[in-house]
Design a protein around this motif. Structure first.
Motif, PDB file in Angstrom:
ATOM      1  N   ALA A 141       0.833  -1.209   0.000  1.00  0.00           N
ATOM      2  CA  ALA A 141       0.000   0.000   0.000  1.00  0.00           C
ATOM      3  C   ALA A 141       0.864   1.255   0.000  1.00  0.00           C
ATOM      4  O   ALA A 141       0.555   2.241  -0.689  1.00  0.00           O
ATOM      5  N   ARG A 142       1.967   1.214   0.750  1.00  0.00           N
ATOM      6  CA  ARG A 142       2.863   2.386   0.802  1.00  0.00           C
ATOM      7  C   ARG A 142       3.477   2.662  -0.568  1.00  0.00           C
ATOM      8  O   ARG A 142       3.505   3.812  -1.037  1.00  0.00           O
ATOM      9  N   LEU A 143       3.946   1.610  -1.224  1.00  0.00           N
ATOM     10  CA  LEU A 143       4.561   1.790  -2.536  1.00  0.00           C
ATOM     11  C   LEU A 143       3.534   2.196  -3.586  1.00  0.00           C
ATOM     12  O   LEU A 143       3.841   2.977  -4.493  1.00  0.00           O
ATOM     13  N   ASP A 144       2.314   1.677  -3.463  1.00  0.00           N
ATOM     14  CA  ASP A 144       1.243   2.110  -4.372  1.00  0.00           C
ATOM     15  C   ASP A 144       1.008   3.615  -4.242  1.00  0.00           C
ATOM     16  O   ASP A 144       0.783   4.319  -5.228  1.00  0.00           O
ATOM     17  N   GLY A 145       1.074   4.106  -2.996  1.00  0.00           N
ATOM     18  CA  GLY A 145       0.912   5.539  -2.763  1.00  0.00           C
ATOM     19  C   GLY A 145       2.024   6.356  -3.389  1.00  0.00           C
ATOM     20  O   GLY A 145       1.781   7.420  -3.980  1.00  0.00           O
ATOM     21  N   GLU A 146       3.263   5.852  -3.271  1.00  0.00           N
ATOM     22  CA  GLU A 146       4.399   6.558  -3.866  1.00  0.00           C
ATOM     23  C   GLU A 146       4.273   6.598  -5.392  1.00  0.00           C
ATOM     24  O   GLU A 146       4.554   7.614  -6.030  1.00  0.00           O
ATOM     25  N   ILE A 147       3.834   5.486  -5.980  1.00  0.00           N
ATOM     26  CA  ILE A 147       3.656   5.437  -7.435  1.00  0.00           C
ATOM     27  C   ILE A 147       2.563   6.402  -7.874  1.00  0.00           C
ATOM     28  O   ILE A 147       2.684   7.079  -8.912  1.00  0.00           O
ATOM     29  N   ALA A 148       1.503   6.489  -7.076  1.00  0.00           N
ATOM     30  CA  ALA A 148       0.410   7.417  -7.415  1.00  0.00           C
ATOM     31  C   ALA A 148       0.913   8.861  -7.429  1.00  0.00           C
ATOM     32  O   ALA A 148       0.533   9.655  -8.305  1.00  0.00           O
ATOM     33  N   LYS A 149       1.802   9.199  -6.484  1.00  0.00           N
ATOM     34  CA  LYS A 149       2.362  10.553  -6.443  1.00  0.00           C
ATOM     35  C   LYS A 149       3.196  10.835  -7.687  1.00  0.00           C
ATOM     36  O   LYS A 149       3.112  11.916  -8.284  1.00  0.00           O
ATOM     37  N   VAL A 150       4.014   9.856  -8.063  1.00  0.00           N
ATOM     38  CA  VAL A 150       4.863  10.034  -9.249  1.00  0.00           C
ATOM     39  C   VAL A 150       4.004  10.127 -10.509  1.00  0.00           C
ATOM     40  O   VAL A 150       4.259  10.954 -11.390  1.00  0.00           O
ATOM     41  N   ASP A 151       2.983   9.275 -10.593  1.00  0.00           N
ATOM     42  CA  ASP A 151       2.102   9.316 -11.762  1.00  0.00           C
ATOM     43  C   ASP A 151       1.413  10.679 -11.886  1.00  0.00           C
ATOM     44  O   ASP A 151       1.204  11.184 -12.999  1.00  0.00           O
ATOM     45  N   LYS A 152       1.075  11.253 -10.735  1.00  0.00           N
ATOM     46  CA  LYS A 152       0.438  12.573 -10.752  1.00  0.00           C
ATOM     47  C   LYS A 152       1.405  13.620 -11.293  1.00  0.00           C
ATOM     48  O   LYS A 152       1.029  14.496 -12.091  1.00  0.00           O
ATOM     49  N   LYS A 153       2.670  13.525 -10.888  1.00  0.00           N
ATOM     50  CA  LYS A 153       3.678  14.458 -11.390  1.00  0.00           C
ATOM     51  C   LYS A 153       3.879  14.285 -12.891  1.00  0.00           C
ATOM     52  O   LYS A 153       3.889  15.250 -13.659  1.00  0.00           O
ATOM     53  N   LEU A 154       4.076  13.030 -13.294  1.00  0.00           N
ATOM     54  CA  LEU A 154       4.362  12.767 -14.704  1.00  0.00           C
ATOM     55  C   LEU A 154       3.151  13.042 -15.584  1.00  0.00           C
ATOM     56  O   LEU A 154       3.296  13.260 -16.800  1.00  0.00           O
ATOM     57  N   GLY A 155       1.964  13.017 -14.995  1.00  0.00           N
ATOM     58  CA  GLY A 155       0.762  13.332 -15.752  1.00  0.00           C
ATOM     59  C   GLY A 155       0.503  14.822 -15.882  1.00  0.00           C
ATOM     60  O   GLY A 155      -0.412  15.250 -16.593  1.00  0.00           O
ATOM     61  N   ASN A 156       1.315  15.609 -15.188  1.00  0.00           N
ATOM     62  CA  ASN A 156       1.199  17.064 -15.236  1.00  0.00           C
ATOM     63  C   ASN A 156       2.071  17.592 -16.382  1.00  0.00           C
ATOM     64  O   ASN A 156       3.299  17.536 -16.314  1.00  0.00           O
ATOM     65  N   ALA A 157       1.455  18.089 -17.412  1.00  0.00           N
ATOM     66  CA  ALA A 157       2.203  18.552 -18.590  1.00  0.00           C
ATOM     67  C   ALA A 157       3.163  19.684 -18.244  1.00  0.00           C
ATOM     68  O   ALA A 157       4.261  19.772 -18.805  1.00  0.00           O
ATOM     69  N   ASP A 158       2.767  20.563 -17.314  1.00  0.00           N
ATOM     70  CA  ASP A 158       3.636  21.675 -16.926  1.00  0.00           C
ATOM     71  C   ASP A 158       4.912  21.163 -16.262  1.00  0.00           C
ATOM     72  O   ASP A 158       6.004  21.666 -16.512  1.00  0.00           O
ATOM     73  N   PHE A 159       4.751  20.157 -15.377  1.00  0.00           N
ATOM     74  CA  PHE A 159       5.923  19.598 -14.701  1.00  0.00           C
ATOM     75  C   PHE A 159       6.890  18.993 -15.708  1.00  0.00           C
ATOM     76  O   PHE A 159       8.103  19.236 -15.674  1.00  0.00           O
ATOM     77  N   VAL A 160       6.370  18.182 -16.631  1.00  0.00           N
ATOM     78  CA  VAL A 160       7.219  17.518 -17.615  1.00  0.00           C
ATOM     79  C   VAL A 160       7.907  18.530 -18.521  1.00  0.00           C
ATOM     80  O   VAL A 160       9.066  18.370 -18.905  1.00  0.00           O
TER      81      VAL A 160
END
Length: 414
Positions: free
Chosen positions: A360-379
């Motif tokens: 569950a902890r690692l799933d949460g970390e992946i969700a955070k990264v996916d949110k970043k990578l899904g942000n066009a401005d961040f990329v």
């Protein structure tokens, strides 16, 4: 006479950034004025960047001085690091931790040579590796011939990363972690004939290992070559080993099976948090006739290396079912199913809860990264190395989750 000796050359080593400005012009002028190309091969090496992939510069303060690394970790460690990271088409991301890791590899080689010396593994004049009888010795002779071919071909084709990887896996894995462990009970045993053959084989393999590693780690290999026996010439003057006719499929199949069984047991022990000092049972079912013979022949090795109390290779279906119903870890090695009873060894409920929590902890970390990578401005705004770092973290966490889920599935029964 100098021009006739040095023109044309064999290889030009260069960087990709001057292919057009320098290499192409050399080629055209050589053909125009000399009537022949100036070199047959062009090796385009990678650029050495910092660990984040940035180009080194004084203004950024990210320059790594190779002399400092050599002073701290040794020239061989740095040389091996650069070879291992020299994958074609990719820049080298040089981190001090990598050099430190290969310094540890050099230490591993040195300790293996000391172990051989302490067990009187001295080179035997006229030793013929084709004449060894013991399965474990036939196995390591075959592995040595295989890696000599692999590393030699990789160097000839300028695949220094493949050469380094092949040599590393053989030395650290096949020779140090497996063969020398297989040989320990022989060295302390009472069979003088087997002991003498194993000593001679270990000395021969060590000599071939020094040959194979010499282009990548010249200093430590030359030092060990001179220290381990009286030599007639320097290692650097000797030809590359040609080890033909030494492959032994039967011995490789047998000992590779032992390696797979012990590796599976160790992996499960680690995943299930079984205390290192705790000896557990191992039950086998579905073994074919030949693997059953191997289990009987090498049962003591499997017990010792797997830290097992007992290994029943022909466990009854009732015993396997009983162990599984009370909680056990299952693993599949080839056609066989191996079962490790864990009831009373670890708290199964607590272990399941720990695995669920970590997933569950690692799933949460992946969700955070996916949110970043899904942000066009961040990329768009983040530096490329930062984006790449996020991708690498996600890949690492995904691999960890896969292992944790596999461990959770192993916990069968109640």
């Amino acid at each position: 006479p100098e021009l006739g000796r040095y023109y044309p050359g064999d290889v030009l080593v260069t960087g990709f950034d001057i292919i057009f400005f320098w290499v192409a012009r050399m080629m055209m002028m050589g053909i125009h004025f000399m009537g022949d190309v100036p070199f047959k091969d062009i090796y385009i090496h990678a650029l050495v960047r910092d660990e984040k992939g940035q180009k080194m510069s004084k203004s950024k303060g990210n320059i790594i001085d190779p002399l400092d690394l050599i002073e701290k970790y040794g020239c061989d460690a740095l040389r091996f690091t650069l070879a291992a990271l020299a994958a074609q088409g990719r820049d080298v991301k040089l981190a001090e931790s990598r050099v430190e890791g290969y310094r540890n590899f050099a230490t591993k080689l040195w300790n293996a040579a000391r172990f051989c010396q302490m067990n009187e593994c001295n080179p035997v004049a006229g030793f013929d590796p084709k004449g060894v009888k013991e399965t474990v010795n036939r196995w390591i002779v075959a592995k040595t011939a295989e890696v000599a071919d692999k590393v030699g071909n990789a160097i000839e084709n300028y695949r220094y990363d493949a050469a380094a990887l092949g040599a590393y896996q053989f030395v650290w894995g096949s020779f140090c972690d497996w063969y020398l462990e297989f040989a320990k009970p022989i060295f302390t045993g009472t069979d003088d004939g087997t002991k003498a053959e194993t000593r001679a084989t270990a000395a021969w393999v060590l000599d071939q290992t020094l040959h194979i590693l010499h282009p990548l780690m010249p200093f430590i290999t030359e030092e060990l070559w001179q220290q381990t026996a009286d030599r007639s010439e320097a290692l650097m003057l000797r030809p590359w080993p040609k080890l033909e006719g030494l492959h032994d499929a039967a011995a490789e199949d047998e000992m590779d099976w032992v390696v797979r069984v012990v590796s599976a047991v160790r992996a499960v022990r680690s995943e299930m948090n079984v205390p290192p000092a705790t000896q557990v049972d191992l039950l086998g079912s579905g073994l074919a006739a030949r693997t059953l013979d191997w289990a009987k022949t090498h049962g003591d090795l499997i017990l010792r290396l797997g830290r097992l109390a007992a290994f029943d290779a022909q466990a009854s279906s009732q015993r396997v079912a009983q162990a599984s119903s009370h909680g056990a870890a299952q693993m599949v090695v080839d056609e066989a199913t191996l079962v490790m009873p864990l009831a009373g060894v670890i708290d199964l409920d607590k272990e399941r809860a720990r695995l669920d929590k970590e997933i569950a902890r690692l799933d949460g970390e992946i969700a955070k990264v996916d949110k970043k990578l899904g942000n066009a401005d961040f990329v768009a705004k983040a530096r490329p190395e930062v984006v790449e770092e996020q991708h690498e973290r996600r890949a690492e966490w995904s691999a960890s989750i896969a292992k944790l889920k596999e461990a959770l599935e192993r916990l069968s029964g109640a």
